[in-house]
Write a protein that holds these residues in place. Sequence first.
Motif, short mmCIF file in Angstrom:
data_model
loop_
_atom_site.label_atom_id
_atom_site.label_comp_id
_atom_site.label_asym_id
_atom_site.label_seq_id
_atom_site.Cartn_x
_atom_site.Cartn_y
_atom_site.Cartn_z
N THR A 120 40.77 41.93 50.78
CA THR A 120 40.05 40.66 50.92
C THR A 120 39.14 40.42 49.73
O THR A 120 39.03 39.29 49.23
N LYS A 121 38.47 41.46 49.27
CA LYS A 121 37.58 41.32 48.11
C LYS A 121 38.35 40.87 46.88
O LYS A 121 37.89 40.00 46.13
N LYS A 122 39.52 41.43 46.69
CA LYS A 122 40.35 41.05 45.53
C LYS A 122 40.73 39.58 45.62
O LYS A 122 40.69 38.85 44.63
N ARG A 123 41.09 39.12 46.82
CA ARG A 123 41.46 37.72 46.99
C ARG A 123 40.26 36.81 46.75
O ARG A 123 40.39 35.75 46.12
N ILE A 124 39.09 37.21 47.25
CA ILE A 124 37.89 36.39 47.05
C ILE A 124 37.58 36.24 45.57
O ILE A 124 37.27 35.14 45.08
N GLU A 125 37.68 37.33 44.83
CA GLU A 125 37.38 37.27 43.40
C GLU A 125 38.34 36.34 42.67
O GLU A 125 37.95 35.60 41.76
N GLN A 126 39.64 36.36 43.06
CA GLN A 126 40.60 35.46 42.43
C GLN A 126 40.32 34.01 42.80
O GLN A 126 40.35 33.11 41.95
N ASP A 127 40.03 33.78 44.10
CA ASP A 127 39.71 32.42 44.55
C ASP A 127 38.45 31.90 43.87
O ASP A 127 38.35 30.70 43.55
N LEU A 128 37.47 32.77 43.68
CA LEU A 128 36.24 32.37 43.00
C LEU A 128 36.53 31.94 41.56
O LEU A 128 36.00 30.93 41.09
N ALA A 129 37.36 32.71 40.88
CA ALA A 129 37.70 32.36 39.49
C ALA A 129 38.35 30.98 39.42
O ALA A 129 38.01 30.15 38.56
N ASN A 130 39.25 30.69 40.37
CA ASN A 130 39.90 29.38 40.40
C ASN A 130 38.90 28.27 40.71
O ASN A 130 38.94 27.19 40.10
N LEU A 131 38.01 28.55 41.66
CA LEU A 131 37.01 27.55 42.03
C LEU A 131 36.07 27.25 40.87
O LEU A 131 35.73 26.09 40.59
N TYR A 132 35.65 28.28 40.17
CA TYR A 132 34.75 28.07 39.03
C TYR A 132 35.44 27.28 37.92
O TYR A 132 34.80 26.47 37.23
N ASP A 133 36.74 27.50 37.75
CA ASP A 133 37.49 26.70 36.76
C ASP A 133 37.46 25.22 37.14
O ASP A 133 37.28 24.34 36.30
N LEU A 134 37.65 24.94 38.44
CA LEU A 134 37.61 23.55 38.90
C LEU A 134 36.23 22.94 38.68
O LEU A 134 36.10 21.79 38.24
N ARG A 135 35.18 23.72 38.95
CA ARG A 135 33.82 23.22 38.79
C ARG A 135 33.52 22.95 37.30
O ARG A 135 32.85 21.97 36.96
N ARG A 136 34.02 23.80 36.42
CA ARG A 136 33.80 23.56 34.99
C ARG A 136 34.49 22.27 34.55
O ARG A 136 33.94 21.49 33.76
N ALA A 137 35.71 22.06 35.07
CA ALA A 137 36.44 20.84 34.70
C ALA A 137 35.74 19.59 35.23
O ALA A 137 35.72 18.55 34.57
N ALA A 138 35.15 19.68 36.42
CA ALA A 138 34.53 18.51 37.03
C ALA A 138 33.11 18.27 36.56
O ALA A 138 32.71 17.13 36.32
N TYR A 139 32.32 19.36 36.44
CA TYR A 139 30.88 19.21 36.22
C TYR A 139 30.39 19.83 34.91
O TYR A 139 29.21 19.75 34.59
N GLY A 140 31.30 20.48 34.17
CA GLY A 140 30.89 21.06 32.89
C GLY A 140 30.30 22.44 33.00
O GLY A 140 29.99 23.07 31.98
N ARG A 141 30.11 22.97 34.22
CA ARG A 141 29.59 24.32 34.41
C ARG A 141 30.10 24.86 35.75
O ARG A 141 30.38 24.10 36.67
N ALA A 142 30.19 26.20 35.84
CA ALA A 142 30.76 26.82 37.03
C ALA A 142 29.80 26.79 38.21
O ALA A 142 30.22 26.71 39.36
N THR A 143 28.50 26.85 37.95
CA THR A 143 27.51 26.91 39.02
C THR A 143 26.41 25.90 38.77
O THR A 143 26.18 25.48 37.63
N GLU A 144 25.71 25.54 39.83
CA GLU A 144 24.57 24.65 39.69
C GLU A 144 23.46 25.34 38.92
O GLU A 144 23.34 26.57 38.93
N ALA A 145 22.65 24.57 38.28
CA ALA A 145 21.51 25.12 37.54
C ALA A 145 20.56 25.80 38.54
O ALA A 145 20.41 25.35 39.67
N PRO A 146 19.94 26.91 38.13
CA PRO A 146 18.99 27.58 39.04
C PRO A 146 17.80 26.68 39.34
O PRO A 146 17.50 25.74 38.61
N ALA A 147 17.13 27.01 40.43
CA ALA A 147 15.99 26.21 40.84
C ALA A 147 14.89 26.24 39.78
O ALA A 147 14.68 27.26 39.12
N ALA A 148 14.22 25.13 39.65
CA ALA A 148 13.14 25.05 38.66
C ALA A 148 11.92 25.84 39.09
O ALA A 148 11.15 26.31 38.27
#
Length: 325
Positions: free
Chosen positions: A168-196
Amino acid sequence: MSSLRMLLRTLAVAGLSAALIAPSAPVRAEPSVADLTARIERSSAELERIVESYNKLNEEIKTNQASAAELHARIGPLEAQAARSRAEVGRIAATAYKTGGLRTAEAVLDPAGGSLVDRLGTLDRLTRQRQQQIDGYTADQRALLDEKGRLDATLVRQGAQSRAMARTKKRIEQDLANLYDLRRAAYGRATEAPAATPARSAPAAAAPAVSGSAGTAVRYAYGAIGRPYVWGAEGPGGYDCSGLTLAAWRAAGKSLPHNAAMQWDATSRVSRSALRPGDLVFYSGLGHVALYVGGGQVIDAPSAGRNVLKRDMNMMSIAGYGRVG
């Protein structure tokens, strides 16, 4: 050939060459931000379901580890009791030999001579104390075998769960990589900016005045606003959905399992009209949980790539509500 005719022929050849070189399939437009966002939402929901499955396996392994430790602690004294009982039987046999009762002792110690009760019933040269000693030896051995059997079964389950967790951990890591790629394509970065602002300062100060342990849980959740979603985490650096509710109530001295469905089982049902700050809001499929903070708002760890936030409790289909006892 006239210059005009040569020019026309040149243009015709160039046009034909361009037609041969150009791709036959139509050019596909890049997905829009809206399209990518929809894919991100679908992927996030599926990933959260897998993460909660991982969390459940982890909770079950912790339970099995505790059971194994308890069984190990019980097996030690049982083994000592069995050893003492074997020594007592040896002493009885030696005494019987010295007193001429060897045949009687052999009848007791030989399993082929029928059941223990039947054999004891035929013995007229052993005292009641000796019978009790032999009974105790048999009971100790049986209890020891039962405990070892349960321990072996627990360890087998634990091994299977550990292997499932690794997959399950291996699958999560692969799914995370795919999700982060989608976020980079849509928003220019994989994760939201940290809280100020750091946790437990400005957000915590904005928490409503709620008394008792529920108030402690609510203040903790406010203090976690802006911290990143981290799958399998329960703070303080990051959280997944059930990790946040676990941590909030742990701060209030209450224990919850790290899994949304298990938290559903660990809480009592309340109606929407009876909802109070500190209660848990569960969403469809019991794949997501949030902490109610009043005014129709919840605080939750939404999904990978995002930060803990306060938002409307109706952001998705609600399965029910739970109150921590």
